[in-house]
Design a protein around this motif. Structure first.
Motif, short mmCIF file in Angstrom:
data_model
loop_
_atom_site.label_atom_id
_atom_site.label_comp_id
_atom_site.label_asym_id
_atom_site.label_seq_id
_atom_site.Cartn_x
_atom_site.Cartn_y
_atom_site.Cartn_z
N UNK A 97 27.85 -28.84 -31.37
CA UNK A 97 27.77 -27.95 -32.64
C UNK A 97 29.15 -27.52 -33.03
N UNK A 98 29.60 -27.96 -34.47
CA UNK A 98 30.89 -27.70 -35.04
C UNK A 98 30.74 -26.58 -36.12
N UNK A 99 31.83 -25.67 -35.90
CA UNK A 99 31.56 -24.47 -36.76
C UNK A 99 32.71 -24.42 -37.83
N UNK A 100 33.99 -24.59 -37.20
CA UNK A 100 35.14 -24.52 -38.37
C UNK A 100 35.24 -25.80 -39.32
N UNK A 181 33.81 -19.14 -30.07
CA UNK A 181 34.45 -19.27 -28.79
C UNK A 181 33.46 -19.39 -27.51
N UNK A 182 32.57 -18.48 -27.69
CA UNK A 182 31.65 -18.42 -26.67
C UNK A 182 30.46 -19.38 -26.90
N UNK A 183 30.07 -20.17 -28.04
CA UNK A 183 29.40 -21.33 -28.23
C UNK A 183 30.26 -22.45 -27.40
N UNK A 184 31.65 -22.57 -27.89
CA UNK A 184 32.35 -23.60 -27.06
C UNK A 184 32.20 -23.48 -25.65
N UNK A 185 32.49 -22.33 -24.99
CA UNK A 185 32.25 -22.08 -23.52
C UNK A 185 31.21 -22.45 -22.99
N UNK A 190 28.05 -26.31 -19.59
CA UNK A 190 26.99 -27.12 -19.63
C UNK A 190 27.36 -28.45 -19.12
N UNK A 191 28.65 -28.79 -19.54
CA UNK A 191 29.20 -30.28 -19.06
C UNK A 191 30.24 -30.16 -18.10
N UNK A 192 30.13 -29.02 -17.21
CA UNK A 192 30.79 -29.16 -16.05
C UNK A 192 32.14 -28.97 -15.99
N UNK A 193 32.87 -28.49 -17.31
CA UNK A 193 34.23 -28.18 -17.61
C UNK A 193 34.69 -27.11 -17.41
N UNK A 212 37.82 -21.74 -24.09
CA UNK A 212 36.91 -21.99 -25.49
C UNK A 212 37.79 -21.98 -26.51
N UNK A 213 38.95 -21.09 -26.56
CA UNK A 213 39.74 -21.16 -27.80
C UNK A 213 40.55 -22.15 -27.93
N UNK A 214 40.92 -23.12 -26.99
CA UNK A 214 41.89 -24.09 -26.97
C UNK A 214 41.67 -24.96 -28.02
N UNK A 215 42.58 -25.83 -28.54
CA UNK A 215 42.36 -26.82 -29.44
C UNK A 215 42.05 -28.02 -28.76
N UNK A 216 42.28 -28.21 -27.59
CA UNK A 216 41.75 -29.38 -26.70
C UNK A 216 40.18 -29.26 -26.36
N UNK A 217 39.40 -28.36 -26.91
CA UNK A 217 38.21 -28.15 -26.36
C UNK A 217 37.23 -29.24 -27.00
N UNK A 218 37.22 -29.54 -28.33
CA UNK A 218 36.06 -30.57 -28.32
C UNK A 218 36.71 -31.95 -28.10
N UNK A 219 38.17 -32.11 -28.19
CA UNK A 219 38.40 -33.55 -27.57
C UNK A 219 38.11 -33.82 -26.10
N UNK A 220 38.23 -32.61 -25.36
CA UNK A 220 37.47 -32.73 -23.79
C UNK A 220 36.07 -33.11 -23.98
N UNK A 221 35.48 -32.19 -24.81
CA UNK A 221 33.79 -32.69 -24.73
C UNK A 221 33.43 -33.92 -24.94
#
Length: 293
Positions: A97-100, A181-185, A190-193, A212-221
């Protein structure tokens, strides 16, 4: 074709776009011709996915039209966040789920183009994140809404080199940012990160951002979703401060002094130092240092 070669096969031209086309658009009375060119490019990528070497995965390719339509809506509103819900898109068969606006454009950069075999931070990765930052700024047209950090991660997926790009959620402040941020968290959990008891816990300085705020969040996921297809010891990345990086004269040059690196780049924060190693035991945090770019 690497995405930065779209305009005249040169990173500088891609950054500034085609001046002749800009002049034509102005003469034709078009509004904000630069952003319209970017959107037109995204439409062209969607139409000619093979030419632009979009990842050959059906769910990923089927996500393209709705990503572009959402970007158009945000561009017309000069907004980072949509009025409605996050958009569900696929990265190589896994839904996210992408928002921004930044996450959506980052997704396009992450699935489009072939990374050159001789790619280095100097000739590809750093210029690419600068281009990403500039295009997002142009599409948003409101610096007050920009995030204060962007990030590029590069890694081998079996025999193919990949990149992922994302941004943090520093701006705008308020309930919408915290909801995102909550959605990212939730996805990190869910993915164990991330762990459930870390929902309101910060590993950065007092008063710092939550996981969940960090710019690395989606690259990590994205990397996590690929499982054992990624050689974790070879995963590398760097976080970039867009306001500072776009203000220097030689924007595409990797910062080559201690002062410039500290001014334009950022080491992984305390949260990332906890979350990144959960990708795999072979992850090397030194590969994300501002001194190893």
């Amino acid at each position: 074709m690497p995405i930065h070669q779209v305009f005249h096969k040169d990173i500088l031209d891609a950054f500034n776009l085609d001046r002749a086309a800009v002049w034509f658009s102005l003469c034709s009375g078009a509004f904000d011709p630069i952003s319209l060119q970017i959107v037109a490019l995204f439409d062209d990528i969607n139409t000619r996915r093979d030419y632009y070497e979009v990842i050959n995965n059906t769910p990923t390719r089927e996500s393209f039209p709705k990503v572009i339509e959402r970007i158009k809506t945000l561009q017309q509103r000069s907004s980072i966040f949509p009025d409605g819900a996050a958009l569900t898109v696929s990265y190589q068969g896994t839904n996210f789920e992408l928002e921004t606006l930044y996450d959506l454009v980052g997704w396009i950069f992450s699935v489009t183009g072939k990374t050159p075999d001789d790619a280095t931070p100097a000739n590809f990765y750093y210029p690419l994140v600068i281009l990403y930052t500039q295009w997002c700024r142009t599409l948003c047209a409101n610096e007050n809404k920009e995030p204060q950090m962007v990030q590029i991660t590069w890694f081998p997926q079996e025999s193919i080199k990949r990149v992922c790009l994302g941004s943090n959620l520093d701006r705008p402040k308020g309930a919408r940012k915290e909801a995102a941020r909550t959605k990212r968290f939730d996805r990190l959990v869910k993915d164990g990160l991330a762990k459930e008891d870390e929902r309101l816990k910060s590993y950065v300085d007092e008063g710092g951002q939550l996981i969940g705020h960090c710019a690395e969040t989606f690259p990590m996921l994205f990397i996590k979703s690929l499982g054992n297809k990624v050689t974790m010891k070879d995963v590398k990345g760097v976080a970039v401060k867009p306001f500072a990086a776009l203000a220097v004269l030689d924007k595409f040059a990797v910062p080559n002094t201690d002062t410039l690196r500290k001014e334009l780049l950022e080491d992984p924060c305390g949260n990332c130092k906890v979350v990144l190693p959960r990708l795999g035991t072979n992850i090397n945090l030194d590969n994300f240092s501002i001194y190893n770019l």
